[in-house]
Design a protein around this motif. Structure first.
Motif, PDB file in Angstrom:
ATOM      1  N   GLU A  42       0.838  -1.212   0.000  1.00 54.55           N
ATOM      2  CA  GLU A  42       0.000   0.000   0.000  1.00 54.55           C
ATOM      3  C   GLU A  42       0.869   1.257   0.000  1.00 54.55           C
ATOM      4  O   GLU A  42       0.588   2.226  -0.718  1.00 54.55           O
ATOM      5  CB  GLU A  42      -0.915   0.011   1.225  1.00 54.55           C
ATOM      6  CG  GLU A  42      -2.028  -1.020   1.174  1.00 54.55           C
ATOM      7  CD  GLU A  42      -2.737  -1.190   2.508  1.00 54.55           C
ATOM      8  OE1 GLU A  42      -3.756  -1.897   2.549  1.00 54.55           O
ATOM      9  OE2 GLU A  42      -2.278  -0.616   3.524  1.00 54.55           O
ATOM     10  N   SER A  43       1.934   1.248   0.786  1.00 48.60           N
ATOM     11  CA  SER A  43       2.849   2.390   0.846  1.00 48.60           C
ATOM     12  C   SER A  43       3.544   2.595  -0.493  1.00 48.60           C
ATOM     13  O   SER A  43       3.647   3.720  -0.990  1.00 48.60           O
ATOM     14  CB  SER A  43       3.904   2.171   1.941  1.00 48.60           C
ATOM     15  OG  SER A  43       3.306   2.072   3.214  1.00 48.60           O
ATOM     16  N   LEU A 103       2.533   1.670  -3.469  1.00 44.06           N
ATOM     17  CA  LEU A 103       1.572   2.153  -4.473  1.00 44.06           C
ATOM     18  C   LEU A 103       1.105   3.587  -4.188  1.00 44.06           C
ATOM     19  O   LEU A 103       0.609   4.267  -5.088  1.00 44.06           O
ATOM     20  CB  LEU A 103       0.367   1.219  -4.537  1.00 44.06           C
ATOM     21  CG  LEU A 103       0.643  -0.215  -5.024  1.00 44.06           C
ATOM     22  CD1 LEU A 103      -0.569  -1.111  -4.795  1.00 44.06           C
ATOM     23  CD2 LEU A 103       1.039  -0.220  -6.505  1.00 44.06           C
ATOM     24  N   SER A 104       1.274   4.022  -2.949  1.00 46.01           N
ATOM     25  CA  SER A 104       0.910   5.400  -2.568  1.00 46.01           C
ATOM     26  C   SER A 104       2.044   6.383  -2.841  1.00 46.01           C
ATOM     27  O   SER A 104       1.947   7.563  -2.501  1.00 46.01           O
ATOM     28  CB  SER A 104       0.575   5.473  -1.075  1.00 46.01           C
ATOM     29  OG  SER A 104      -0.475   4.627  -0.730  1.00 46.01           O
ATOM     30  N   GLU A 105       3.160   5.870  -3.393  1.00 46.37           N
ATOM     31  CA  GLU A 105       4.351   6.674  -3.685  1.00 46.37           C
ATOM     32  C   GLU A 105       5.035   7.185  -2.418  1.00 46.37           C
ATOM     33  O   GLU A 105       5.709   8.216  -2.429  1.00 46.37           O
ATOM     34  CB  GLU A 105       4.021   7.824  -4.642  1.00 46.37           C
ATOM     35  CG  GLU A 105       3.517   7.346  -5.993  1.00 46.37           C
ATOM     36  CD  GLU A 105       3.170   8.487  -6.942  1.00 46.37           C
ATOM     37  OE1 GLU A 105       3.279   9.656  -6.534  1.00 46.37           O
ATOM     38  OE2 GLU A 105       2.782   8.187  -8.078  1.00 46.37           O
ATOM     39  N   ALA A 106       4.860   6.454  -1.322  1.00 47.84           N
ATOM     40  CA  ALA A 106       5.646   6.733  -0.120  1.00 47.84           C
ATOM     41  C   ALA A 106       7.064   6.220  -0.368  1.00 47.84           C
ATOM     42  O   ALA A 106       7.290   5.431  -1.286  1.00 47.84           O
ATOM     43  CB  ALA A 106       5.033   6.030   1.082  1.00 47.84           C
ATOM     44  N   TYR A 107       8.004   6.676   0.439  1.00 47.02           N
ATOM     45  CA  TYR A 107       9.385   6.201   0.275  1.00 47.02           C
ATOM     46  C   TYR A 107       9.508   4.757   0.754  1.00 47.02           C
ATOM     47  O   TYR A 107       9.002   4.390   1.808  1.00 47.02           O
ATOM     48  CB  TYR A 107      10.360   7.103   1.035  1.00 47.02           C
ATOM     49  CG  TYR A 107      10.565   8.420   0.340  1.00 47.02           C
ATOM     50  CD1 TYR A 107      11.442   8.525  -0.742  1.00 47.02           C
ATOM     51  CD2 TYR A 107       9.857   9.554   0.732  1.00 47.02           C
ATOM     52  CE1 TYR A 107      11.611   9.733  -1.415  1.00 47.02           C
ATOM     53  CE2 TYR A 107      10.019  10.759   0.070  1.00 47.02           C
ATOM     54  CZ  TYR A 107      10.889  10.843  -1.004  1.00 47.02           C
ATOM     55  OH  TYR A 107      11.039  12.032  -1.671  1.00 47.02           O
ATOM     56  N   ILE A 108      10.187   3.938  -0.065  1.00 44.97           N
ATOM     57  CA  ILE A 108      10.460   2.538   0.245  1.00 44.97           C
ATOM     58  C   ILE A 108      11.983   2.397   0.332  1.00 44.97           C
ATOM     59  O   ILE A 108      12.713   2.928  -0.509  1.00 44.97           O
ATOM     60  CB  ILE A 108       9.900   1.612  -0.858  1.00 44.97           C
ATOM     61  CG1 ILE A 108       8.389   1.810  -1.020  1.00 44.97           C
ATOM     62  CG2 ILE A 108      10.225   0.149  -0.562  1.00 44.97           C
ATOM     63  CD1 ILE A 108       7.555   1.491   0.192  1.00 44.97           C
ATOM     64  N   PHE A 163      12.862  -4.908   1.296  1.00 47.19           N
ATOM     65  CA  PHE A 163      12.276  -3.577   1.153  1.00 47.19           C
ATOM     66  C   PHE A 163      11.357  -3.309   2.338  1.00 47.19           C
ATOM     67  O   PHE A 163      10.598  -4.174   2.751  1.00 47.19           O
ATOM     68  CB  PHE A 163      11.499  -3.492  -0.171  1.00 47.19           C
ATOM     69  CG  PHE A 163      12.387  -3.692  -1.363  1.00 47.19           C
ATOM     70  CD1 PHE A 163      12.911  -2.607  -2.049  1.00 47.19           C
ATOM     71  CD2 PHE A 163      12.719  -4.967  -1.789  1.00 47.19           C
ATOM     72  CE1 PHE A 163      13.754  -2.788  -3.141  1.00 47.19           C
ATOM     73  CE2 PHE A 163      13.560  -5.172  -2.876  1.00 47.19           C
ATOM     74  CZ  PHE A 163      14.078  -4.070  -3.551  1.00 47.19           C
ATOM     75  N   ARG A 164      11.460  -2.080   2.873  1.00 49.59           N
ATOM     76  CA  ARG A 164      10.659  -1.725   4.044  1.00 49.59           C
ATOM     77  C   ARG A 164      10.123  -0.312   3.895  1.00 49.59           C
ATOM     78  O   ARG A 164      10.650   0.476   3.114  1.00 49.59           O
ATOM     79  CB  ARG A 164      11.506  -1.864   5.322  1.00 49.59           C
ATOM     80  CG  ARG A 164      11.963  -3.301   5.553  1.00 49.59           C
ATOM     81  CD  ARG A 164      12.849  -3.469   6.770  1.00 49.59           C
ATOM     82  NE  ARG A 164      13.195  -4.880   6.957  1.00 49.59           N
ATOM     83  CZ  ARG A 164      14.268  -5.465   6.434  1.00 49.59           C
ATOM     84  NH1 ARG A 164      15.106  -4.759   5.697  1.00 49.59           N
ATOM     85  NH2 ARG A 164      14.502  -6.744   6.661  1.00 49.59           N
ATOM     86  N   ASP A 165       9.079  -0.020   4.674  1.00 54.00           N
ATOM     87  CA  ASP A 165       8.456   1.298   4.620  1.00 54.00           C
ATOM     88  C   ASP A 165       8.458   1.894   6.023  1.00 54.00           C
ATOM     89  O   ASP A 165       8.960   1.280   6.963  1.00 54.00           O
ATOM     90  CB  ASP A 165       7.029   1.181   4.082  1.00 54.00           C
ATOM     91  CG  ASP A 165       6.157   0.351   5.010  1.00 54.00           C
ATOM     92  OD1 ASP A 165       5.169   0.896   5.507  1.00 54.00           O
ATOM     93  OD2 ASP A 165       6.470  -0.834   5.247  1.00 54.00           O
ATOM     94  N   LEU A 166       7.885   3.074   6.159  1.00 52.81           N
ATOM     95  CA  LEU A 166       7.837   3.737   7.462  1.00 52.81           C
ATOM     96  C   LEU A 166       6.430   3.787   8.034  1.00 52.81           C
ATOM     97  O   LEU A 166       6.181   4.474   9.023  1.00 52.81           O
ATOM     98  CB  LEU A 166       8.401   5.168   7.350  1.00 52.81           C
ATOM     99  CG  LEU A 166       9.883   5.277   6.980  1.00 52.81           C
ATOM    100  CD1 LEU A 166      10.309   6.728   6.912  1.00 52.81           C
ATOM    101  CD2 LEU A 166      10.767   4.509   7.956  1.00 52.81           C
ATOM    102  N   SER A 167       5.502   3.079   7.396  1.00 58.14           N
ATOM    103  CA  SER A 167       4.132   3.037   7.922  1.00 58.14           C
ATOM    104  C   SER A 167       4.035   1.946   8.966  1.00 58.14           C
ATOM    105  O   SER A 167       4.894   1.077   9.050  1.00 58.14           O
ATOM    106  CB  SER A 167       3.128   2.743   6.805  1.00 58.14           C
ATOM    107  OG  SER A 167       3.157   3.777   5.860  1.00 58.14           O
TER     108      SER A 167
END
Length: 237
Positions: free
Chosen positions: A103-104, A106-111, A119-123
Motif C-alpha cells: 500500500e505504501s 503504491l501510494s508513492e511513499a518512500y520505500i 524492502f521496508r516502509d515507514l508506515s
C-alpha cells in the motif's frame, strides 16, 4: 471506501529525496552494520549513529529498518528462495507487513532497500488497520505473484489483536473466492512467533521473522522487478 492513502509524511521529501541526505544515510547504515556486527544493541547503535549524523526521527526509523549485522545478512541470504522454489508448496504470508508495504509503495511513499536486500516502509499499524485506496491493488499484486509462483496454496496470517483484522480477512477471502484462488486467512495472537515456528516458507520483510524462519521469499523485490512497479526507492547501501 475512505479517500485515503498510505502515503508519505509531510517532510519526507526533505529527509529522503536529496543526494546529500541519501549519502548521509548510506554512511549511517555502514556504521550501523559495523556496530551490529560487533554485538552492539540496535537501539544504542541507532542513537549513537543518529546523533553523529544528526538524523531526524524518521531517518533513524529508516536506518534501523535497513541495517543488519554481517551474520544476519549472511543468515537471511542463505534462507532466501527463488520463485522456482515455490512451485507446489504452501506459502505463509505475513499479512499486515506485506499489505502495508505494498500500500505504501503504491501510494508513492518512500520505500527503503536494506543491506539484506529486503524492502521496508515507514508506515505501521498502531492498534487499528484502516483500508486505503491501494488495498485492492495490493491484494491483486499478491494474486499475480501467487499465480506465477505455481504454489499450491497461500495462507495470510494477520494479528488477531489489531482492530479490523477480521474485516481484512473477509475482504481477502471474498477476493479469493471470486478469483478461484487457493487462499486461506488466519488470525493469530503472536503472528511473528507463529510464522517462525510453523511455516516452511514465509513472505515477510520483518527482521525478527527473517532471522528466525526456515525459508523466505522476497515478494516485494520480485514484484518490483517482475511487474515493473514504479517505486519511490531509497537504496540504503
Amino acid at each position: 471506501m475512505n479517500n485515503r492513502n498510505r502515503g508519505k509524511n509531510t517532510g519526507d521529501d526533505t529527509l529522503f529525496s536529496s543526494q546529500k541526505q541519501i549519502d548521509k544515510l548510506k554512511l549511517a547504515v555502514r556504521d550501523m552494520q559495523y556496530l551490529l556486527s560487533r554485538n552492539y544493541a540496535e537501539k544504542a547503535s541507532s542513537e549513537l549513529v543518529g546523533n553523529h549524523y544528526r538524523l531526524k526521527i524518521r531517518q533513524i526509523q529508516a536506518l534501523r529498518g535497513a541495517s543488519a549485522s554481517e551474520n544476519q545478512i549472511q543468515n537471511r541470504k542463505s534462507k532466501e528462495l527463488r520463485i522456482s522454489d515455490l512451485k507446489g508448496n504452501t506459502i505463509y504470508l505475513d499479512g499486515f507487513n506485506v499489505l502495508i508495504l505494498l500500500e505504501s509503495l503504491l501510494s508513492e511513499a518512500y520505500i527503503f532497500e536494506g543491506t539484506d536486500g529486503c524492502f521496508r516502509d515507514l508506515s505501521g499499524v498502531y492498534g487499528t488497520y484502516k483500508r486505503v485506496n491501494q488495498t485492492q491493488k495490493s491484494i491483486e499484486l499478491v494474486a499475480t505473484f501467487f499465480k506465477k509462483s505455481k504454489a499450491e496454496n497461500l495462507i495470510w496470517i494477520f494479528d488477531k489483536p489489531i482492530s479490523n483484522s477480521g474485516r481484512i480477512k473477509q475482504i481477502i477471502l471474498d477476493f479469493a473466492k471470486e478469483n478461484h484462488l487457493n487462499w486461506n486467512v488466519e488470525l493469530e495472537f503472536s503472528p511473528d512467533k507463529f510464522l517462525a515456528e510453523n511455516a516452511e516458507i514465509i513472505v515477510s520483510s520483518d527482521a525478527w521473522i527473517l532471522d528466525n524462519c526456515r525459508n523466505w521469499f522476497n515478494l516485494v523485490g520480485y514484484l518490483i522487478n517482475e511487474e515493473k512497479l514504479s517505486v519511490n526507492l531509497v537504496k540504503m547501501f
